[in-house]
Design an enzyme around this catalytic site. Structure first.
Site, PDB file in Angstrom:
ATOM      1  N   ASP A  93      -4.504   5.344   6.076  1.00 29.73           N
ATOM      2  CA  ASP A  93      -5.008   6.539   6.757  1.00 29.73           C
ATOM      3  C   ASP A  93      -6.037   6.093   7.800  1.00 29.73           C
ATOM      4  O   ASP A  93      -5.668   5.743   8.920  1.00 29.73           O
ATOM      5  CB  ASP A  93      -5.590   7.495   5.712  1.00 29.73           C
ATOM      6  CG  ASP A  93      -6.038   8.821   6.291  1.00 29.73           C
ATOM      7  OD1 ASP A  93      -5.852   9.052   7.500  1.00 29.73           O
ATOM      8  OD2 ASP A  93      -6.598   9.647   5.541  1.00 29.73           O
TER       9      ASP A  93
ATOM     10  N   GLU B  81       0.841  -1.200   0.000  1.00 34.88           N
ATOM     11  CA  GLU B  81       0.000   0.000   0.000  1.00 34.88           C
ATOM     12  C   GLU B  81       0.879   1.255   0.000  1.00 34.88           C
ATOM     13  O   GLU B  81       1.953   1.276   0.604  1.00 34.88           O
ATOM     14  CB  GLU B  81      -0.876   0.024   1.257  1.00 34.88           C
ATOM     15  CG  GLU B  81      -2.279  -0.507   1.069  1.00 34.88           C
ATOM     16  CD  GLU B  81      -3.160   0.414   0.237  1.00 34.88           C
ATOM     17  OE1 GLU B  81      -2.660   1.201  -0.582  1.00 34.88           O
ATOM     18  OE2 GLU B  81      -4.382   0.330   0.417  1.00 34.88           O
ATOM     19  N   ASP B  82       0.394   2.288  -0.647  1.00 39.97           N
ATOM     20  CA  ASP B  82       1.089   3.571  -0.578  1.00 39.97           C
ATOM     21  C   ASP B  82       0.851   4.236   0.780  1.00 39.97           C
ATOM     22  O   ASP B  82       1.758   4.815   1.357  1.00 39.97           O
ATOM     23  CB  ASP B  82       0.658   4.495  -1.725  1.00 39.97           C
ATOM     24  CG  ASP B  82      -0.846   4.615  -1.858  1.00 39.97           C
ATOM     25  OD1 ASP B  82      -1.571   3.666  -1.482  1.00 39.97           O
ATOM     26  OD2 ASP B  82      -1.324   5.659  -2.342  1.00 39.97           O
TER      27      ASP B  82
ATOM     28  N   PHE C  20      -2.526  16.671   3.751  1.00 38.81           N
ATOM     29  CA  PHE C  20      -3.018  15.967   2.566  1.00 38.81           C
ATOM     30  C   PHE C  20      -1.847  15.860   1.594  1.00 38.81           C
ATOM     31  O   PHE C  20      -1.384  16.851   1.040  1.00 38.81           O
ATOM     32  CB  PHE C  20      -4.208  16.683   1.924  1.00 38.81           C
ATOM     33  CG  PHE C  20      -4.876  15.825   0.890  1.00 38.81           C
ATOM     34  CD1 PHE C  20      -5.903  14.962   1.252  1.00 38.81           C
ATOM     35  CD2 PHE C  20      -4.450  15.831  -0.429  1.00 38.81           C
ATOM     36  CE1 PHE C  20      -6.493  14.124   0.312  1.00 38.81           C
ATOM     37  CE2 PHE C  20      -5.036  15.001  -1.365  1.00 38.81           C
ATOM     38  CZ  PHE C  20      -6.053  14.143  -1.006  1.00 38.81           C
ATOM     39  N   VAL C  21      -1.359  14.635   1.434  1.00 36.61           N
ATOM     40  CA  VAL C  21      -0.120  14.392   0.686  1.00 36.61           C
ATOM     41  C   VAL C  21      -0.445  13.859  -0.701  1.00 36.61           C
ATOM     42  O   VAL C  21      -1.315  13.007  -0.865  1.00 36.61           O
ATOM     43  CB  VAL C  21       0.746  13.369   1.471  1.00 36.61           C
ATOM     44  CG1 VAL C  21       1.974  12.967   0.676  1.00 36.61           C
ATOM     45  CG2 VAL C  21       1.156  13.951   2.811  1.00 36.61           C
TER      46      VAL C  21
ATOM     47  N   ARG D 218      -0.242  12.296  -9.327  1.00 35.22           N
ATOM     48  CA  ARG D 218       0.288  10.955  -9.032  1.00 35.22           C
ATOM     49  C   ARG D 218       1.726  10.781  -9.506  1.00 35.22           C
ATOM     50  O   ARG D 218       2.496  10.041  -8.916  1.00 35.22           O
ATOM     51  CB  ARG D 218      -0.548   9.877  -9.731  1.00 35.22           C
ATOM     52  CG  ARG D 218      -1.879   9.583  -9.105  1.00 35.22           C
ATOM     53  CD  ARG D 218      -2.405   8.259  -9.628  1.00 35.22           C
ATOM     54  NE  ARG D 218      -3.851   8.151  -9.534  1.00 35.22           N
ATOM     55  CZ  ARG D 218      -4.498   7.708  -8.449  1.00 35.22           C
ATOM     56  NH1 ARG D 218      -3.836   7.368  -7.378  1.00 35.22           N
ATOM     57  NH2 ARG D 218      -5.815   7.625  -8.461  1.00 35.22           N
TER      58      ARG D 218
END
Ligand code: PRP
Length: 189
Positions: A112, A108-109, A161-162, A174
């Protein structure tokens, strides 16, 4: 020299070198844990496309790791076009491998609120893999709704928020090679 940033980007939070170092650290841990075994990395599209590719290549650089690293992808969505996850996870595209009896590492990136990884662990775990672990580039623990295990963590994400390195806002940003903070005026109030 001052880097020119695209419109909408306030500043770089984590640069490409730090990302590569985090991938190398995760690769070293995975290589140690799966030495001599065949594994399947399951990248979670679309956000994890770059970390999956880079982690796989970093694994190939570690001597004495898995005998075989296979790649697969699964696509889920929880954010839609919003900037906060809804908590409702939808499967968009399944894996192509049969994972029963396989050693699976979900890549996973970001985690959250945890809904996406929780959903994937449940769904893939039901298929009786030999083992199931999760490698996550960015752990963002501030708004966690579900306590989901992460086996390999690259970096702790700032409470911002990245975007970049696979992470988007409304499908933009992206392809940036770094992780960056969006200008607040870009996000809805
Ligand atoms: C993002 C990200 C993770 C998930 C994490 O995906 O890539 O998969 O959200 O959020 P959570 O821990 O709050 O559930 P998204 O649904 O935005 O789809 P994308 O990867 O295609 O951008």
């Amino acid at each position: 020299m001052q880097q020119t940033l695209p419109p909408g980007i306030e500043r770089v939070l984590i640069d490409a070198r730090e990302i590569a170092a985090a991938n190398a650290r995760m690769a070293a841990e995975i290589a140690r844990d799966y030495a001599g075994l065949s594994i399947v990395l399951v990248g979670v599209l679309k956000g994890a496309v770059f970390v999956t590719a880079d982690l796989a290549r970093a694994l190939a650089d570690v001597p004495g790791g898995p005998t075989d690293v296979q790649l697969d992808f699964i696509a889920v969505s929880s954010y839609g076009n919003a900037h906060r996850s809804s908590g409702e996870v939808r499967l968009i595209q399944d894996t192509t491998h049969h994972i029963e009896g396989r050693h699976v590492v979900v890549v996973e990136d970001i985690v959250d609120n945890g809904h996406t990884l929780h959903y994937l662990r449940g769904m893939l775990g039901n298929r009786k893999p030999a083992s199931l672990r999760a490698a996550v580039l960015l752990d963002k623990p501030y708004h966690r709704a579900l306590d989901v295990p992460i086996d390999y963590t690259g970096l702790t994400c700032p409470d911002e928020f990245v975007v970049g390195y696979g992470l988007d806002y409304q499908e933009r940003y992206r392809t940036l090679p770094y992780l960056a903070k969006l200008r607040p005026e870009v996000l809805p109030a």
